[in-house]
Motif scaffolding. Structure first.
Motif: not given
Ligand code: NOJ
Ligand code: CA
Length: 549
Positions: A19-30
């Motif tokens: 959840a905190s590593f990298k968000d690929s689709n820009q919803d604020g959740i990794g």
């Protein structure tokens, strides 16, 4: 490397809190695609395997540790097809993938529990642990690890079910062979997919005492490493042994003396996460680290598993505050102490795990209000502190130094608004120190913590003595320095770390140490030579090598 060494002994692991590593689709959740984006970063760091925290279907009451479907991926993390791609791509890059296996409990939204709750004679009733109760009294006094009674009552059926963690995480009934069968089928399904192993969540809790047995001084004793647990663990091991995988059990309540029963050829797992060293940090207040006790905790495990088993080495995970804030000094000696802590644990016997962000020295977060905190247990503790008469400011101060959300703030990739984690507001607040502490700034800086970790990983790969060499400690009673050797016939290493913010004098003249050591890694700028008598600066750390021909 020597032939008899397993892959998981040679490699360095990296824990990903998705959840905190990298968000690929820009919803604020990794998410899974975010992990895929960063595989090359991990490869460059030198990582051999990743352990991913739960990404299964879940109502997310305990951030994925409440699973409602073991064979589905939670939509906000992605799809099974994306997971399969992650697995393939990781393998192509030589990175193995370890999954979290949460089989002590499920979510209360799992279909088994939904059925189980329906009636006392539902076929799934025996999948969980139900006992008679009244509106006034629970079946017994057992307390949950997350606070409050370990029982939640169901008025309809006039019974209560047991939960070692939150009430939304009912414990599975391991005594029921059907439960074990279902779990084992699921485990095989994942292994057949080609994953490389499991981290077994809360595995020391799967066996419970008879309900008539009260807790000892340890409130969790009735469901922690209870006699007879080995029977279930052996069944698990029989499955694991069929595959070339690694297993690491989360084994709270298992002592160093019991270690050989749990790991190694004679044990149930390849490694376990022990809790002795991590629990030394006073979780309620900003305390001072007791260096002697810390060393004792670590060396006890080194010695008890020597020649018998293998250690899982770690300083951080998603459940504890950041090590540089807890064990080090994130104000005055941020870089030095982060390097010192890194060197301290990295070259012990065992496989080092790095928790995301540890390699760049991410620190605790100064949460401004309880609303910024997400972790269920911390919110509960805050309420309890208020009820006990603490002011909101006092309660928040305690939460700040203890909450596991300290390690769950988004990974700091860059100094951008949301630390390069996402372009949208993340689910948990970004630590403002991302301006200084971030991957981008450290990747080109030869003296950065990130560069230091890369060097440590390379050293461990280059020298078998650091993998299979014998461990020996010097000056165990020294109140500031941790000094140990890793030695094989052809090469020896000496690690010396000052774990305090004060100068530390030492005298090794009576220790029968070899001579001719040269520095291979240090967090100091000078190239000072080895001496039997000397003084280390605050958090000074040096690793020496000696070759015998
Ligand atoms: C240990 C996990 O690491 C933690 O995050 C979780 O809350 C509990 N087990 C319950 O599954
Ligand atoms: Ca996302």
């Amino acid at each position: 490397m020597t032939k008899n060494v397993q892959w998981w002994q040679q490699e360095v692991g990296y824990q990903i809190y998705p959840a905190s590593f990298k968000d690929s689709n820009q919803d604020g959740i990794g998410d899974i695609n975010g992990i895929r984006e960063k595989l090359s970063y991990l490869k460059e760091l030198g990582i051999g395997f990743i352990w991913i925290n739960p990404i299964y279907s879940s109502p997310f009451v305990d951030n994925g540790y409440d699973i409602s479907d073991y064979q589905e991926i939670l939509a906000k993390f992605g799809t099974m097809a994306e997971f399969d791609l992650l697995l393939t791509e990781a393998h192509q890059m030589g990175i193995r993938v370890i999954m979290d296996l949460v089989i002590n409990h499920t979510s209360d939204q799992h279909k088994w529990f939904i059925e189980s709750k329906k009636s006392v004679d539902n076929p799934f009733r025996e999948y969980y642990l139900w006992a008679d109760s009244t509106a006034e009294s629970a079946p017994n006094e057992w307390q949950s690890i997350f606070g409050g009674s370990a029982w939640t009552r169901d008025e309809e059926t006039d019974q209560s079910y047991l939960h070692v963690f939150a009430k939304e995480q009912p414990d599975l009934n391991w005594e029921n062979p059907k439960v074990r069968e279902e779990l084992f089928t699921m485990i095989r399904w994942w292994l057949e997919k080609g994953i490389d192993g499991f981290r077994l969540d809360a595995i020391s809790h799967i066996k419970k005492e008879d309900y008539a047995i009260p807790a000892t001084a340890n409130p969790f004793s009735p469901f922690q490493n209870v006699a007879g647990i080995g029977e279930y663990l052996t069944e698990l091991k029989t499955i694991f042994d069929e595959y070339d995988i690694m297993t690491v059990g989360e084994a709270s309540g298992v002592s160093a003396a019991e270690g050989p029963q749990w790991v190694g050829k004679a044990g149930y797992f390849d490694m376990i996460f022990e809790f002795d060293h991590i629990s030394l940090w006073n979780h309620e207040e900003q305390g001072v680290l007791d260096v002697v006790k810390l060393k004792q905790a670590l060396t006890e495990w080194q010695n008890s598993l020597a020649g018998k088993g293998w250690n899982a080495l770690y300083m951080e995970n998603h459940d504890v505050p950041r090590s540089v804030s807890a064990f080090g000094d994130d104000e005055n000696y941020w870089l030095e102490s982060a390097k010192a802590l890194g060197m301290m644990y990295f070259f012990l016997q065992g496989t080092p795990f790095i928790y995301q962000g540890q390699e760049i020295g991410m620190t605790n977060m100064a949460f401004e209000s309880i609303e910024q905190v997400d972790a269920l247990d911390s919110r509960k503790l805050y309420q309890r502190l208020l009820q006990e008469g603490h002011t909101p400011a006092e309660s928040l101060a305690i939460i700040r130094s203890t909450t596991r959300d300290n390690s769950r703030t988004p990974m700091q990739w860059t100094n951008e608004k949301f630390a390069g984690f996402s372009s949208e507001k993340p689910w948990l607040v970004v630590n403002p120190n991302k301006d200084i502490i971030n991957v981008k700034a450290q990747s080109k800086e030869p003296n950065s913590l990130l560069s230091f970790y890369k060097k440590m990983i390379q050293l461990r790969k280059q020298h078998t003595a650091l993998v299979t060499g014998q461990f020996k400690e010097y000056l165990p009673q020294h109140k500031q320095l941790f000094i140990y050797e890793r030695a094989e016939a052809s090469e020896q290493f000496l690690i010396m770390v000052n774990l305090t913010a004060e100068n530390a004098a030492f005298d090794l003249t009576t220790e029968k140490l070899a001579e001719d050591w040269s520095v291979v890694l240090t967090n100091q700028l000078d190239e000072h030579r080895f001496d039997f008598i000397g003084e280390f600066a605050p958090y000074e750390a040096r690793m020496y090598q000696r070759k015998s021909f």
